[in-house]
Design an enzyme around this catalytic site. Structure first.
Site, mmCIF file in Angstrom:
data_model
loop_
_atom_site.group_PDB
_atom_site.id
_atom_site.type_symbol
_atom_site.label_atom_id
_atom_site.label_comp_id
_atom_site.label_asym_id
_atom_site.label_seq_id
_atom_site.Cartn_x
_atom_site.Cartn_y
_atom_site.Cartn_z
ATOM 1 N N ASN A 109 0.854 -1.183 0.000
ATOM 2 C CA ASN A 109 0.000 0.000 0.000
ATOM 3 C C ASN A 109 0.891 1.235 0.000
ATOM 4 O O ASN A 109 2.056 1.169 0.392
ATOM 5 C CB ASN A 109 -0.894 0.006 1.249
ATOM 6 C CG ASN A 109 -1.884 1.160 1.248
ATOM 7 O OD1 ASN A 109 -2.444 1.508 0.206
ATOM 8 N ND2 ASN A 109 -2.107 1.762 2.400
ATOM 9 N N HIS A 111 0.914 5.281 1.385
ATOM 10 C CA HIS A 111 0.231 6.175 2.330
ATOM 11 C C HIS A 111 0.875 7.555 2.263
ATOM 12 O O HIS A 111 2.105 7.668 2.264
ATOM 13 C CB HIS A 111 0.334 5.602 3.745
ATOM 14 C CG HIS A 111 -0.435 6.407 4.752
ATOM 15 N ND1 HIS A 111 -1.814 6.401 4.808
ATOM 16 C CD2 HIS A 111 -0.021 7.262 5.731
ATOM 17 C CE1 HIS A 111 -2.221 7.206 5.773
ATOM 18 N NE2 HIS A 111 -1.146 7.738 6.354
ATOM 19 N N SER A 138 4.901 7.007 1.962
ATOM 20 C CA SER A 138 5.533 5.736 2.318
ATOM 21 C C SER A 138 4.852 4.586 1.592
ATOM 22 O O SER A 138 3.619 4.510 1.563
ATOM 23 C CB SER A 138 5.406 5.480 3.835
ATOM 24 O OG SER A 138 5.793 6.597 4.605
ATOM 25 N N ASP A 147 -2.317 0.996 8.353
ATOM 26 C CA ASP A 147 -1.157 1.831 8.013
ATOM 27 C C ASP A 147 0.040 1.521 8.917
ATOM 28 O O ASP A 147 0.883 2.395 9.159
ATOM 29 C CB ASP A 147 -1.496 3.327 8.096
ATOM 30 C CG ASP A 147 -2.599 3.726 7.133
ATOM 31 O OD1 ASP A 147 -2.698 3.109 6.061
ATOM 32 O OD2 ASP A 147 -3.368 4.646 7.454
#
Length: 215
Positions: A109, A111, A138, A147
């Site tokens: 992912n 972020h 990030s 997260d």
């Protein structure tokens, strides 16, 4: 020659990060985006994928009675493409623990903050209100903590005195478009991995903030 790495990308919206990932596929890059899946039929990222001749699918989360039922159906669609890597590119769903465990070590992912700072939403506003001198984005492995997974790569940029939410958002987006394709390629090349001790690059455990790039 490195074997192809099958990638499935999940989106919910315009797909600007998806476009950066698509554009990064070239000779010598083993990453191959096999499919783009959205939970919204109006996600513009689907048009981007179709323009690149990448198969697409839509799975409307509202058609399912529970988060678990949606994630189970989503896993079935994803697994039909035999992915080595699943990438979240603006996929606006909180994933169930079962989904995260199913793709452990192959789920990335991005972020818009320098994790572990500013998990969740409104990251640019929060950075500005805190008077931060630096901000960024990030790429991290996804774990059951929101997260909170090990960071693979981080881009840091200076917050300018004239920055507002719009300008900072645009600058961080540009940084995202640099580091997400890099993380995808590193994973596809076998260089980036998740181990018990955290994210590893070329066999070396990365620091908590991941591989650092200054922009």
């Amino acid at each position: 020659m490195t074997a192809a790495c099958n990638v499935v990308v999940l989106i919910s919206g315009s797909g600007s990060n998806l476009q950066a990932l698509i554009d990064s596929q070239a000779d010598g890059n083993p990453a191959c985006i096999r499919a783009v899946i959205a939970n919204r039929a109006d996600a513009f990222g689907l048009t981007r994928a179709q323009g690149a001749h990448i198969p697409t699918a839509v799975l409307d989360h509202k058609a399912f009675g529970s988060r678990e039922a949606f994630d189970a159906a989503l896993m079935e669609v994803i697994d039909g493409y035999a992915p080595d890597l699943v990438i979240l590119a603006g996929f606006m769903r909180i994933l169930t623990p079962g989904f995260v465990r199913h793709y452990q070590g192959r789920l990335l992912n991005i972020h818009p903050s320098l994790l572990p700072k500013y998990k969740g939403l409104d990251t640019h506003r929060r950075a500005l209100e805190a008077g931060d001198s630096e901000h960024g984005c990030s790429v991290h492995f996804v774990t059951e903590e929101l997260d909170g997974g090990p960071v693979a790569i981080q881009a840091t940029l200076q917050v300018n005195s004239g920055d507002d939410i719009e300008s900072l958002t645009q600058r961080v987006h540009a940084a995202e478009h640099q580091i997400y394709p890099l993380a995808m390629r590193w994973f596809a090349e076998g260089r980036l991995r998740l181990a018990e001790q955290g994210a590893m690059l070329d066999g070396v455990t990365l620091p908590a903030a991941g591989y650092q790039i200054r922009i």
